[in-house]
Design a protein around this motif. Sequence first.
Motif, PDB file in Angstrom:
ATOM      1  N   LYS A 130     -65.162  38.703 -50.542  1.00 21.64           N
ATOM      2  CA  LYS A 130     -63.912  38.825 -51.276  1.00 21.64           C
ATOM      3  C   LYS A 130     -63.029  37.601 -51.072  1.00 21.64           C
ATOM      4  CE  LYS A 130     -63.708  43.879 -51.258  1.00 21.64           C
ATOM      5  NZ  LYS A 130     -62.904  45.076 -50.893  1.00 21.64           N
ATOM      6  N   THR A 131     -63.209  36.904 -49.991  1.00 22.38           N
ATOM      7  CA  THR A 131     -62.366  35.760 -49.669  1.00 22.38           C
ATOM      8  C   THR A 131     -63.001  34.464 -50.174  1.00 22.38           C
ATOM      9  OG1 THR A 131     -61.508  36.862 -47.690  1.00 22.38           O
ATOM     10  CG2 THR A 131     -61.276  34.466 -47.808  1.00 22.38           C
ATOM     11  N   VAL A 132     -62.207  33.671 -50.871  1.00 25.69           N
ATOM     12  CA  VAL A 132     -62.639  32.347 -51.305  1.00 25.69           C
ATOM     13  C   VAL A 132     -61.994  31.329 -50.378  1.00 25.69           C
ATOM     14  CG1 VAL A 132     -62.611  30.655 -53.177  1.00 25.69           C
ATOM     15  CG2 VAL A 132     -62.904  33.086 -53.695  1.00 25.69           C
ATOM     16  N   ARG A 133     -62.821  30.443 -49.835  1.00 29.15           N
ATOM     17  CA  ARG A 133     -62.355  29.499 -48.817  1.00 29.15           C
ATOM     18  C   ARG A 133     -62.134  28.126 -49.441  1.00 29.15           C
ATOM     19  NH1 ARG A 133     -67.522  30.989 -45.331  1.00 29.15           N
ATOM     20  NH2 ARG A 133     -68.301  30.554 -47.432  1.00 29.15           N
ATOM     21  N   TRP A 134     -60.928  27.629 -49.253  1.00 30.51           N
ATOM     22  CA  TRP A 134     -60.483  26.398 -49.901  1.00 30.51           C
ATOM     23  C   TRP A 134     -60.382  25.236 -48.917  1.00 30.51           C
ATOM     24  CZ3 TRP A 134     -58.799  25.852 -55.109  1.00 30.51           C
ATOM     25  CH2 TRP A 134     -58.789  27.044 -55.862  1.00 30.51           C
ATOM     26  N   GLN A 146     -58.364  31.823 -48.623  1.00 32.66           N
ATOM     27  CA  GLN A 146     -58.193  31.276 -47.284  1.00 32.66           C
ATOM     28  C   GLN A 146     -58.195  29.761 -47.365  1.00 32.66           C
ATOM     29  OE1 GLN A 146     -61.353  31.951 -44.485  1.00 32.66           O
ATOM     30  NE2 GLN A 146     -60.191  31.183 -42.738  1.00 32.66           N
ATOM     31  N   LEU A 147     -57.092  29.151 -46.960  1.00 33.97           N
ATOM     32  CA  LEU A 147     -57.024  27.689 -46.892  1.00 33.97           C
ATOM     33  C   LEU A 147     -57.614  27.270 -45.555  1.00 33.97           C
ATOM     34  CD1 LEU A 147     -56.322  24.941 -47.908  1.00 33.97           C
ATOM     35  CD2 LEU A 147     -53.912  25.350 -47.324  1.00 33.97           C
ATOM     36  N   GLN A 150     -69.625  23.264 -44.471  1.00 29.24           N
ATOM     37  CA  GLN A 150     -70.415  24.272 -45.165  1.00 29.24           C
ATOM     38  C   GLN A 150     -69.645  25.572 -45.434  1.00 29.24           C
ATOM     39  OE1 GLN A 150     -73.598  23.709 -46.375  1.00 29.24           O
ATOM     40  NE2 GLN A 150     -73.031  21.614 -45.790  1.00 29.24           N
ATOM     41  N   ASP A 151     -68.518  25.745 -44.777  1.00 28.73           N
ATOM     42  CA  ASP A 151     -67.749  26.973 -44.960  1.00 28.73           C
ATOM     43  C   ASP A 151     -66.813  26.930 -46.162  1.00 28.73           C
ATOM     44  OD1 ASP A 151     -68.915  28.125 -42.714  1.00 28.73           O
ATOM     45  OD2 ASP A 151     -67.420  27.247 -41.362  1.00 28.73           O
ATOM     46  N   ILE A 152     -66.638  25.746 -46.740  1.00 24.84           N
ATOM     47  CA  ILE A 152     -65.703  25.587 -47.856  1.00 24.84           C
ATOM     48  C   ILE A 152     -66.404  25.917 -49.174  1.00 24.84           C
ATOM     49  CG2 ILE A 152     -64.344  23.907 -49.178  1.00 24.84           C
ATOM     50  CD1 ILE A 152     -63.758  22.480 -46.545  1.00 24.84           C
ATOM     51  N   ASP A 153     -65.772  26.767 -49.993  1.00 20.40           N
ATOM     52  CA  ASP A 153     -66.319  27.154 -51.292  1.00 20.40           C
ATOM     53  C   ASP A 153     -65.855  26.225 -52.409  1.00 20.40           C
ATOM     54  OD1 ASP A 153     -67.564  29.571 -50.295  1.00 20.40           O
ATOM     55  OD2 ASP A 153     -65.541  30.419 -50.176  1.00 20.40           O
ATOM     56  N   ILE A 154     -64.608  25.815 -52.353  1.00 20.40           N
ATOM     57  CA  ILE A 154     -64.037  25.009 -53.422  1.00 20.40           C
ATOM     58  C   ILE A 154     -63.025  24.032 -52.851  1.00 20.40           C
ATOM     59  CG2 ILE A 154     -62.324  26.822 -53.930  1.00 20.40           C
ATOM     60  CD1 ILE A 154     -62.465  25.774 -56.895  1.00 20.40           C
ATOM     61  N   MET A 156     -60.706  31.606 -58.697  1.00 21.34           N
ATOM     62  CA  MET A 156     -61.453  32.538 -57.843  1.00 21.34           C
ATOM     63  C   MET A 156     -62.125  33.640 -58.670  1.00 21.34           C
ATOM     64  SD  MET A 156     -59.217  32.717 -54.319  1.00 21.34           S
ATOM     65  CE  MET A 156     -57.772  33.454 -55.043  1.00 21.34           C
ATOM     66  N   ARG A 157     -61.459  34.075 -59.719  1.00 24.92           N
ATOM     67  CA  ARG A 157     -62.084  35.062 -60.616  1.00 24.92           C
ATOM     68  C   ARG A 157     -63.348  34.486 -61.241  1.00 24.92           C
ATOM     69  NH1 ARG A 157     -63.131  36.047 -65.486  1.00 24.92           N
ATOM     70  NH2 ARG A 157     -62.230  34.053 -66.179  1.00 24.92           N
ATOM     71  N   CYS A 158     -63.257  33.240 -61.704  1.00 21.38           N
ATOM     72  CA  CYS A 158     -64.416  32.592 -62.325  1.00 21.38           C
ATOM     73  C   CYS A 158     -65.568  32.443 -61.330  1.00 21.38           C
ATOM     74  CB  CYS A 158     -64.018  31.218 -62.864  1.00 21.38           C
ATOM     75  SG  CYS A 158     -62.957  31.255 -64.327  1.00 21.38           S
ATOM     76  N   ILE A 159     -65.252  31.994 -60.134  1.00 22.46           N
ATOM     77  CA  ILE A 159     -66.299  31.774 -59.127  1.00 22.46           C
ATOM     78  C   ILE A 159     -66.997  33.087 -58.779  1.00 22.46           C
ATOM     79  CG2 ILE A 159     -66.668  31.168 -56.700  1.00 22.46           C
ATOM     80  CD1 ILE A 159     -64.611  28.957 -57.036  1.00 22.46           C
TER      81      ILE A 159
END
Length: 371
Positions: A6-10, A33-34, A68-72, A332-335
């Motif tokens: 559920k969390t997107v990491r920035w 999450q920044l 590796q923990d960063i999504d976007i 985040m919705r798109c991802i």
Amino acid sequence: MSSQSKTVRWGILGTGLIARLFAEGLRSLPDAQLLAVGSRKLATAQECSRQLNIPRAYGSYEELVKDQDIDIVYVATPHFRHKEDCILCLQAGKAVLCEKPFTVNAQEAREVIAIAREKQLFCMEAMWMRFMPLIQRVKEMIHDGVVGEVRMLKADFGYPVEFNPENRFFNLKLGGGALLDRGIYPLSLAFQLLGTPSQIVSQASIGQTGVDEQGAILLSYPQNQLAILSTSLRSQTSNEAVIICTRGQIRIHAPFFKPHQLSISYFSEPSSSSSASQSSGLKQKLPSFIQQNKLLKRSYLELKSFISRKQAKNIVQLYDGNGYNYEAAEVMRCIRNGEIESKIMPLDETLKIMETMDTIRGQWNLKYPCE
């Protein structure tokens, strides 16, 4: 990112004002999450990390994109670096949200878009205005024909900036000038509401450092619509947008790029030639008759004011956070849905806007040193 997460990491590239504002916007999203911030100097990244309570700080952009923990990654570096930094992120397998303008010209935009599509990674220009609730509401009103068909758009963005040749606004090497920084807002609104123009005419005032300090743009469209746009670094403009339609107009109050209020006013129905001729004698006599009778005059003015108020409609819609959160929420919705582009700010439209700005700068004979 796991499809179940559920969390997107920035991660954020850059530590300037825009980076900090975006970081603040993320704070209002519980599912964001920044995680990290990157700068070309470790000390700068660490200071930003400490101030904004960001867990990780990197002393180079290359180090951040290897996390590796960063999504976007949100690219918040100067304009002239956008292409390079977006490609760096995409090559490392990171999704990208790039601060506007997407790049300094269309060719650079094509290169970034090609890599994003080749790698099937999400990529979007961070034109946060488009995602604001009131702008989305205006789009719906126009689609539903609330005030008829759009005939004209007038929008401007300008406020004075103290002159400093090293400041990014006035530094040509940094992609300075009013067009890329501010003119892109009314241009993007015109594209959002009217589509791609068929003709572009523009003028600019070029300052002593070679940047466009103010400019005026006229766009025309196949269905005879017009967009009249202006931007300035030297003067305060209305910072409003007015959409003039066949049955009325919508005024997006300042600042139109971050609005919380709009007003709708309706035009009087045009009279037919026969009804106009029948009532012309009465219309000619009525004003003088009313003027001679104080009671009738006051009643007439009160009735006119009442009708005007009934015809006008004010809408106030406050936004959450500082506004940057809406574009982040769409990303985040798109991802999560496996979408590599947003329908609200698609890459093809970003490219068309960049091509339009190239045409405008061509009319001004303005080139950046990086081109």
